[in-house]
Enzyme design. Structure first.
Site, PDB file in Angstrom:
ATOM      1  N   CYS A 197       0.850  -1.191   0.000  1.00  0.00           N
ATOM      2  CA  CYS A 197       0.000   0.000   0.000  1.00  0.00           C
ATOM      3  C   CYS A 197       0.889   1.247   0.000  1.00  0.00           C
ATOM      4  O   CYS A 197       1.779   1.379   0.848  1.00  0.00           O
ATOM      5  CB  CYS A 197      -0.904  -0.016   1.219  1.00  0.00           C
ATOM      6  SG  CYS A 197      -1.714   1.548   1.580  1.00  0.00           S
ATOM      7  N   GLU A 198       0.664   2.133  -0.927  1.00  0.00           N
ATOM      8  CA  GLU A 198       1.521   3.311  -1.021  1.00  0.00           C
ATOM      9  C   GLU A 198       1.244   4.334   0.078  1.00  0.00           C
ATOM     10  O   GLU A 198       2.028   5.249   0.270  1.00  0.00           O
ATOM     11  CB  GLU A 198       1.363   3.979  -2.385  1.00  0.00           C
ATOM     12  CG  GLU A 198       0.012   4.622  -2.632  1.00  0.00           C
ATOM     13  CD  GLU A 198      -0.063   5.289  -3.993  1.00  0.00           C
ATOM     14  OE1 GLU A 198      -0.850   6.245  -4.120  1.00  0.00           O
ATOM     15  OE2 GLU A 198       0.649   4.861  -4.916  1.00  0.00           O
ATOM     16  N   HIS A 199       0.165   4.165   0.804  1.00  0.00           N
ATOM     17  CA  HIS A 199      -0.161   5.118   1.866  1.00  0.00           C
ATOM     18  C   HIS A 199       0.541   4.788   3.181  1.00  0.00           C
ATOM     19  O   HIS A 199       0.903   5.691   3.935  1.00  0.00           O
ATOM     20  CB  HIS A 199      -1.677   5.154   2.092  1.00  0.00           C
ATOM     21  CG  HIS A 199      -2.445   5.562   0.874  1.00  0.00           C
ATOM     22  ND1 HIS A 199      -3.654   5.008   0.525  1.00  0.00           N
ATOM     23  CD2 HIS A 199      -2.143   6.465  -0.091  1.00  0.00           C
ATOM     24  CE1 HIS A 199      -4.082   5.557  -0.603  1.00  0.00           C
ATOM     25  NE2 HIS A 199      -3.182   6.431  -0.988  1.00  0.00           N
ATOM     26  N   HIS A 200       0.714   3.482   3.474  1.00  0.00           N
ATOM     27  CA  HIS A 200       1.321   3.090   4.751  1.00  0.00           C
ATOM     28  C   HIS A 200       2.514   2.160   4.585  1.00  0.00           C
ATOM     29  O   HIS A 200       3.137   1.780   5.575  1.00  0.00           O
ATOM     30  CB  HIS A 200       0.277   2.393   5.638  1.00  0.00           C
ATOM     31  CG  HIS A 200      -0.939   3.228   5.900  1.00  0.00           C
ATOM     32  ND1 HIS A 200      -2.100   3.114   5.163  1.00  0.00           N
ATOM     33  CD2 HIS A 200      -1.162   4.200   6.811  1.00  0.00           C
ATOM     34  CE1 HIS A 200      -2.994   3.973   5.617  1.00  0.00           C
ATOM     35  NE2 HIS A 200      -2.458   4.648   6.606  1.00  0.00           N
ATOM     36  N   GLN A 238      -5.221  -0.443  -4.682  1.00  0.00           N
ATOM     37  CA  GLN A 238      -5.863  -1.555  -5.383  1.00  0.00           C
ATOM     38  C   GLN A 238      -6.631  -1.088  -6.610  1.00  0.00           C
ATOM     39  O   GLN A 238      -6.651  -1.782  -7.637  1.00  0.00           O
ATOM     40  CB  GLN A 238      -6.789  -2.310  -4.420  1.00  0.00           C
ATOM     41  CG  GLN A 238      -7.430  -3.540  -5.046  1.00  0.00           C
ATOM     42  CD  GLN A 238      -8.257  -4.326  -4.049  1.00  0.00           C
ATOM     43  OE1 GLN A 238      -7.964  -4.331  -2.845  1.00  0.00           O
ATOM     44  NE2 GLN A 238      -9.290  -4.991  -4.514  1.00  0.00           N
ATOM     45  N   HIS A 266      -6.264  -5.804   3.160  1.00  0.00           N
ATOM     46  CA  HIS A 266      -5.274  -4.753   3.372  1.00  0.00           C
ATOM     47  C   HIS A 266      -4.849  -4.718   4.836  1.00  0.00           C
ATOM     48  O   HIS A 266      -5.681  -4.553   5.729  1.00  0.00           O
ATOM     49  CB  HIS A 266      -5.850  -3.390   2.962  1.00  0.00           C
ATOM     50  CG  HIS A 266      -6.104  -3.267   1.489  1.00  0.00           C
ATOM     51  ND1 HIS A 266      -5.373  -2.428   0.668  1.00  0.00           N
ATOM     52  CD2 HIS A 266      -6.990  -3.899   0.679  1.00  0.00           C
ATOM     53  CE1 HIS A 266      -5.813  -2.530  -0.569  1.00  0.00           C
ATOM     54  NE2 HIS A 266      -6.790  -3.414  -0.594  1.00  0.00           N
ATOM     55  N   CYS A 268      -3.340  -2.417   6.248  1.00  0.00           N
ATOM     56  CA  CYS A 268      -3.573  -1.099   6.843  1.00  0.00           C
ATOM     57  C   CYS A 268      -4.966  -1.001   7.460  1.00  0.00           C
ATOM     58  O   CYS A 268      -5.237  -0.076   8.232  1.00  0.00           O
ATOM     59  CB  CYS A 268      -3.368  -0.004   5.797  1.00  0.00           C
ATOM     60  SG  CYS A 268      -4.435  -0.143   4.354  1.00  0.00           S
TER      61      CYS A 268
END
Length: 306
Positions: A197-200, A238, A266, A268
């Site tokens: 995941c590019e956010h976390h 995703q 996920h 996250c």
């Protein structure tokens, strides 16, 4: 006789127009690439739906371009999944719409791809130092036995988990395109994928189903899984991953339609934040006849559930 407020308003509008006309041509060209949400250069726009009036048609200030990071958008550091297919802008030698065949590379993708051994060593050394800093910041001792080599291990692991940035899709497909008189659906389902995941920067894992209806050309079955693997080995969301897989297949063999459905869990959502283990995210992308023909779409959705 115009009022004082009207004179002031007209003066401000005239000043804005003069400042806009004084802008450099390169600046105007840059704005024209982004002043329509999601529209890429080379695509046509319906004049009736164009909500951005020209300065000569209206005295109001031209709107500033809205550039967002996320699905379908990307800051100037790189490009994300395009709204239209490259085949609409003209045929290219590469199966994907970028000159290096990487498929929407980010800011540093090209430099990583062409890095020398010395540059790779320097990059990994910087990563090792960054991981040591993280360990210190969370209250650990990076010099104790269990963590002594953790920075090097993590740097190597991250480079491996993001190796999709170094893979050209033309090499992944490797000429596995064949002429066949087959016009029925081809489906490969339950393809395992793992991504970050590019956010976390935590994993999400799941399965993807890829189907297409050939148009005189078929793709080697393993290449469908390899395409999914290549894009999943990048920092992703995703929604974007699903669409990139579909467009890659579409650009590779120009079928009558492509359908992709992905189900993933996920970390996250399960190990942090809302902490909801067992939750599954489902995304889909339908192109061509899968989007326009309901029976074709229903056949695909029925087959992936069996």
């Amino acid at each position: 006789m115009p009022t004082h407020g009207e004179l002031l308003s007209n003066g401000l509008r005239q000043l804005e127009l003069e400042q806009n006309q004084a802008s450099s041509p390169s600046h105007v060209d840059h704005l024209s690439l982004h002043d329509r949400d999601g529209e890429t250069p080379g695509t046509e726009s319906d004049p009736a739906q164009d909500t951005h009036p020209s300065p000569s048609a209206s005295p109001t200030r031209p709107p500033w371009p809205h550039v967002r990071e996320g699905y379908g958008f990307r800051t100037p550091s790189g490009t994300s999944t395009p709204q239209t297919l490259a085949s609409q802008a003209g045929d290219r030698a590469s199966p994907l719409p970028d000159p290096n065949g990487l498929g929407w590379p980010a800011k540093s993708t090209i430099s990583r791809l062409h890095a020398t051994p010395a540059e790779r060593a320097t990059r990994e050394k910087r990563m090792v130092g960054a991981v040591r800093t993280i360990l210190e910041c969370i209250g650990e001792d990076p010099d104790r036995e269990g963590l002594l080599r953790t920075p090097e291990r993590y740097a190597n692991a991250v480079m491996w988990m993001t190796r999709g940035y170094e893979e050209r899709l033309v090499d992944v497909i490797n000429d596995a395109v064949f002429t066949e008189d087959h016009d029925e659906m081809v489906l490969v389902r339950d393809i395992d994928i793992s991504s970050l995941c590019e956010h976390h920067l935590v994993p999400f894992t799941g399965k993807v189903a890829i189907g297409y209806i050939p148009n005189q050309l078929v793709l080697g079955l393993s290449k469908l899984a390899r395409i999914a693997e290549t894009f999943s080995r990048r920092l992703q969301v995703q929604e974007r991953l699903t669409k990139q897989i579909a467009i890659a297949v579409q650009e590779a063999i120009k079928p009558r339609g492509v359908a992709v459905v992905m189900e993933a869990t996920h970390m996250c959502m399960t190990m942090r934040g809302v902490q909801k283990p067992g939750s599954i995210t489902v995304t889909s992308c339908m192109l061509g006849c899968f989007r326009t023909q309901q029976k074709t779409r229903e056949e695909f959705l029925t087959l992936i559930k069996k």
